[in-house]
Motif scaffolding. Structure first.
Motif, mmCIF file in Angstrom:
data_model
loop_
_atom_site.group_PDB
_atom_site.id
_atom_site.type_symbol
_atom_site.label_atom_id
_atom_site.label_comp_id
_atom_site.label_asym_id
_atom_site.label_seq_id
_atom_site.Cartn_x
_atom_site.Cartn_y
_atom_site.Cartn_z
ATOM 1 N N LEU A 109 2.442 2.001 -4.035
ATOM 2 C CA LEU A 109 1.026 2.334 -4.418
ATOM 3 C C LEU A 109 0.484 3.849 -4.335
ATOM 4 O O LEU A 109 1.021 4.390 -5.117
ATOM 5 C CB LEU A 109 -0.010 1.451 -4.387
ATOM 6 C CG LEU A 109 0.161 -0.490 -4.987
ATOM 7 C CD1 LEU A 109 -1.189 -1.297 -4.162
ATOM 8 C CD2 LEU A 109 0.372 -0.345 -7.010
ATOM 9 N N ARG A 110 0.461 3.885 -2.848
ATOM 10 C CA ARG A 110 0.275 5.466 -2.589
ATOM 11 C C ARG A 110 1.548 6.227 -3.561
ATOM 12 O O ARG A 110 0.691 7.223 -3.748
ATOM 13 C CB ARG A 110 -0.124 5.504 -1.010
ATOM 14 C CG ARG A 110 -0.622 7.073 -0.315
ATOM 15 C CD ARG A 110 0.064 7.192 1.130
ATOM 16 N NE ARG A 110 1.419 6.948 1.699
ATOM 17 C CZ ARG A 110 1.120 6.294 2.935
ATOM 18 N NH1 ARG A 110 0.297 5.881 3.965
ATOM 19 N NH2 ARG A 110 2.597 6.132 3.160
ATOM 20 N N ASP A 111 2.611 6.035 -3.149
ATOM 21 C CA ASP A 111 3.325 7.095 -4.000
ATOM 22 C C ASP A 111 3.675 6.653 -5.253
ATOM 23 O O ASP A 111 4.063 7.518 -5.524
ATOM 24 C CB ASP A 111 5.035 6.907 -3.237
ATOM 25 C CG ASP A 111 4.999 7.443 -1.109
ATOM 26 O OD1 ASP A 111 3.471 8.257 -0.830
ATOM 27 O OD2 ASP A 111 5.611 6.416 -1.074
ATOM 28 N N ASN A 112 2.865 5.755 -5.685
ATOM 29 C CA ASN A 112 2.897 6.015 -7.064
ATOM 30 C C ASN A 112 1.940 6.726 -8.333
ATOM 31 O O ASN A 112 1.248 6.309 -8.323
ATOM 32 C CB ASN A 112 3.254 4.743 -7.406
ATOM 33 C CG ASN A 112 4.273 3.929 -9.399
ATOM 34 O OD1 ASN A 112 3.478 4.525 -10.329
ATOM 35 N ND2 ASN A 112 4.901 3.369 -8.727
ATOM 36 N N TYR B 10 0.932 -1.451 -0.233
ATOM 37 C CA TYR B 10 -0.176 0.175 -0.264
ATOM 38 C C TYR B 10 0.661 0.945 -0.277
ATOM 39 O O TYR B 10 0.637 2.568 -0.584
ATOM 40 C CB TYR B 10 -0.654 0.145 1.253
ATOM 41 C CG TYR B 10 -1.557 1.151 1.056
ATOM 42 C CD1 TYR B 10 -2.889 1.339 0.613
ATOM 43 C CD2 TYR B 10 -1.158 2.575 2.458
ATOM 44 C CE1 TYR B 10 -3.549 2.222 0.346
ATOM 45 C CE2 TYR B 10 -2.509 3.059 2.548
ATOM 46 C CZ TYR B 10 -3.392 3.378 1.071
ATOM 47 O OH TYR B 10 -4.085 4.526 1.165
ATOM 48 N N ARG B 11 2.603 1.047 0.933
ATOM 49 C CA ARG B 11 2.992 2.123 1.087
ATOM 50 C C ARG B 11 3.173 2.932 -0.534
ATOM 51 O O ARG B 11 3.449 3.715 -0.692
ATOM 52 C CB ARG B 11 3.730 2.438 1.765
ATOM 53 C CG ARG B 11 4.739 3.182 2.384
ATOM 54 C CD ARG B 11 6.085 2.856 2.737
ATOM 55 N NE ARG B 11 6.542 2.198 2.497
ATOM 56 C CZ ARG B 11 7.970 2.805 1.381
ATOM 57 N NH1 ARG B 11 8.039 4.289 1.476
ATOM 58 N NH2 ARG B 11 8.898 1.800 1.135
ATOM 59 N N TRP C 244 -6.525 -2.688 -5.280
ATOM 60 C CA TRP C 244 -5.527 -2.689 -3.964
ATOM 61 C C TRP C 244 -5.930 -4.061 -3.381
ATOM 62 O O TRP C 244 -6.479 -3.846 -2.637
ATOM 63 C CB TRP C 244 -4.672 -2.191 -4.044
ATOM 64 C CG TRP C 244 -4.381 -1.541 -2.522
ATOM 65 C CD1 TRP C 244 -5.774 -0.817 -2.431
ATOM 66 C CD2 TRP C 244 -3.766 -2.054 -1.434
ATOM 67 N NE1 TRP C 244 -5.926 -0.329 -0.564
ATOM 68 C CE2 TRP C 244 -4.880 -1.700 -0.431
ATOM 69 C CE3 TRP C 244 -3.214 -3.353 -0.866
ATOM 70 C CZ2 TRP C 244 -4.079 -1.799 0.868
ATOM 71 C CZ3 TRP C 244 -2.965 -3.203 0.181
ATOM 72 C CH2 TRP C 244 -3.601 -2.775 1.456
ATOM 73 N N GLN D 99 -5.355 5.254 -7.836
ATOM 74 C CA GLN D 99 -6.308 5.426 -6.032
ATOM 75 C C GLN D 99 -7.407 4.533 -5.548
ATOM 76 O O GLN D 99 -8.367 4.659 -5.167
ATOM 77 C CB GLN D 99 -6.558 6.857 -6.115
ATOM 78 C CG GLN D 99 -5.255 7.534 -6.185
ATOM 79 C CD GLN D 99 -4.257 7.691 -4.731
ATOM 80 O OE1 GLN D 99 -4.390 7.331 -3.712
ATOM 81 N NE2 GLN D 99 -2.566 7.468 -5.766
ATOM 82 N N LYS D 100 -7.356 3.465 -6.433
ATOM 83 C CA LYS D 100 -8.253 2.508 -6.934
ATOM 84 C C LYS D 100 -8.607 1.301 -5.701
ATOM 85 O O LYS D 100 -8.634 0.693 -4.614
ATOM 86 C CB LYS D 100 -9.636 2.647 -8.164
ATOM 87 C CG LYS D 100 -10.174 4.184 -8.183
ATOM 88 C CD LYS D 100 -10.779 3.936 -9.703
ATOM 89 C CE LYS D 100 -11.569 5.385 -9.844
ATOM 90 N NZ LYS D 100 -11.855 5.535 -11.258
ATOM 91 N N MET E 100 -3.761 -4.822 -8.479
ATOM 92 C CA MET E 100 -3.514 -2.535 -8.291
ATOM 93 C C MET E 100 -4.402 -2.506 -9.686
ATOM 94 O O MET E 100 -4.021 -3.721 -11.234
ATOM 95 C CB MET E 100 -2.211 -2.393 -8.400
ATOM 96 C CG MET E 100 -1.126 -2.650 -9.594
ATOM 97 S SD MET E 100 0.909 -3.277 -8.715
ATOM 98 C CE MET E 100 0.472 -4.796 -7.958
ATOM 99 N N TRP F 69 -0.772 4.479 -10.307
ATOM 100 C CA TRP F 69 -1.754 4.159 -9.527
ATOM 101 C C TRP F 69 -3.048 4.626 -9.126
ATOM 102 O O TRP F 69 -2.867 5.603 -9.334
ATOM 103 C CB TRP F 69 -1.440 3.275 -7.962
ATOM 104 C CG TRP F 69 -2.668 2.609 -6.771
ATOM 105 C CD1 TRP F 69 -3.092 1.239 -7.855
ATOM 106 C CD2 TRP F 69 -2.825 2.952 -5.854
ATOM 107 N NE1 TRP F 69 -4.262 1.522 -7.048
ATOM 108 C CE2 TRP F 69 -4.095 2.106 -5.607
ATOM 109 C CE3 TRP F 69 -2.591 3.875 -4.783
ATOM 110 C CZ2 TRP F 69 -5.034 1.772 -4.438
ATOM 111 C CZ3 TRP F 69 -3.981 4.047 -3.914
ATOM 112 C CH2 TRP F 69 -4.257 3.317 -4.178
#
Length: 332
Positions: free
Chosen positions: A260-263, A257-258, A271, A268-269, A290, A266
């Motif tokens: 993905l959150r910074d990429n 999650y970390r 995962w 934002q839906k 993802m 993604w």
């Protein structure tokens, strides 16, 4: 003739002046496509209008008039086709700029307009050729005989061109059934690519490595294929890891999650990270899911996540790196 050329040039300059500030979107395509057909049609029309038999004499009169007529039909056909393409270019350019949720409908309309204008151009050319042929008296005299044998000729032509006609019908079917559209992402013959060109006879697929895969249109009506953008471009991507039983699942899930959150790839839906299997070799299979806005972003996102998780396991939990266990029985 000079006056006709001057008149066309004045029209061209007026249209070109309208390009400043995009005051008339049709001016650009008309100038680009219709300048030379317009010059040719104007010159021939003027020459045909002012020509008299006194200029050449009665012997050359018939030949020249017939030549003027044939050339005029040819140039007018050229002008009509280019004018039709200029009008549709405006619509296609507008549809190319459509983004977001309306993009799928815009691509469908682009596909249909592209095929319809090609069919229209072919019909106009056939009509023009017929008109040119019927300017010959001999052809008009043969008209009755040709009409009488049209049924037999049609059957013979249909049998000879069966595959070509089948492809043309398949092209119309694909365009208006919305099975594939321009810029659709498809997987055909285990190859991933985008629909680059859709004609009445073939489909050009631009593959991920810039190769082109050319397939007959009938292929898409007789064989299964994957369309990743049939309803929307958004797609789920997956990354598989096979690690030792000692891997901390919750920490792996938090790390996923970390990253993905910074990429930015993604969307934002969606995962998740799940344990999906235990392999015969005694390893735990983890699947990270993802979502991304499109297939290209999903591929890059999967590569980024896979690289990060491999680095995370190697640096934080090296004891969970896959290893083969061997049990030794001491029989001494």
């Amino acid at each position: 003739m000079v006056g006709a050329v001057v008149a066309v040039e004045l029209v061209r300059r007026v249209l070109k002046s309208r390009l400043v500030g995009d005051r008339w979107s049709l001016a650009g395509p008309v100038v680009r496509r219709c300048t030379w057909p317009g010059f040719a049609s104007a010159v021939l029309a003027a020459a045909n209008a002012v020509y008299t038999p006194d200029m050449t004499g009665p012997r050359a009169d018939g030949v020249l008039r017939h030549g003027f007529t044939l050339l005029l039909i040819l140039c007018v056909t050229w002008l009509v086709i280019q004018a039709a393409y200029a009008v549709t270019d405006v619509v296609l350019d507008h549809l190319t700029k459509v983004e977001g949720d309306a993009n799928r409908r815009a691509r469908r309309i682009r596909t249909q307009i592209t095929l319809v204008r090609r069919i229209s151009a072919a019909v106009v050319v056939v009509v023009a050729l017929g008109a040119m042929l019927f300017t010959f008296p001999e052809v008009r005299a043969l008209g009755a005989g040709l009409l009488a044998s049209a049924g037999i000729a049609g059957v013979v032509a249909g049998i000879a061109a069966q595959s070509t006609l089948g492809n043309m019908v398949a092209g119309l079917q694909l365009a208006f059934s919305d099975a594939i559209r321009l810029d659709d992402v498809v997987v055909v013959e285990n190859e991933w690519g985008r629909i680059e060109e859709l004609t009445l006879t073939y489909v050009s697929l631009r593959l991920w490595d810039e190769r082109r895969l050319i397939l007959p249109v009938s292929y898409f009506t007789t064989n299964p294929f994957e369309n990743w953008t049939r309803h929307e471009s958004r797609i789920l991507g997956s990354v598989y890891l096979r690690v030792d039983w000692a891997v901390p699942i919750e920490e792996m899930r938090a790390e996923l999650y970390r990253v993905l959150r910074d990429n930015p790839l993604w969307d934002q839906k969606d995962w998740t990270l799940q344990v999906t299997d235990i392999t015969p070799g005694g390893l735990v299979e983890l699947r990270a899911l993802m979502s991304a806005a499109d297939s290209a972003s999903a591929w890059d996102l999967r590569c980024d996540v896979r690289e990060h998780l491999v680095t995370f396991v190697r640096e934080k939990y090296p004891e969970t790196i896959p290893r083969l266990r061997v049990e030794s029985l001491d029989r001494s």
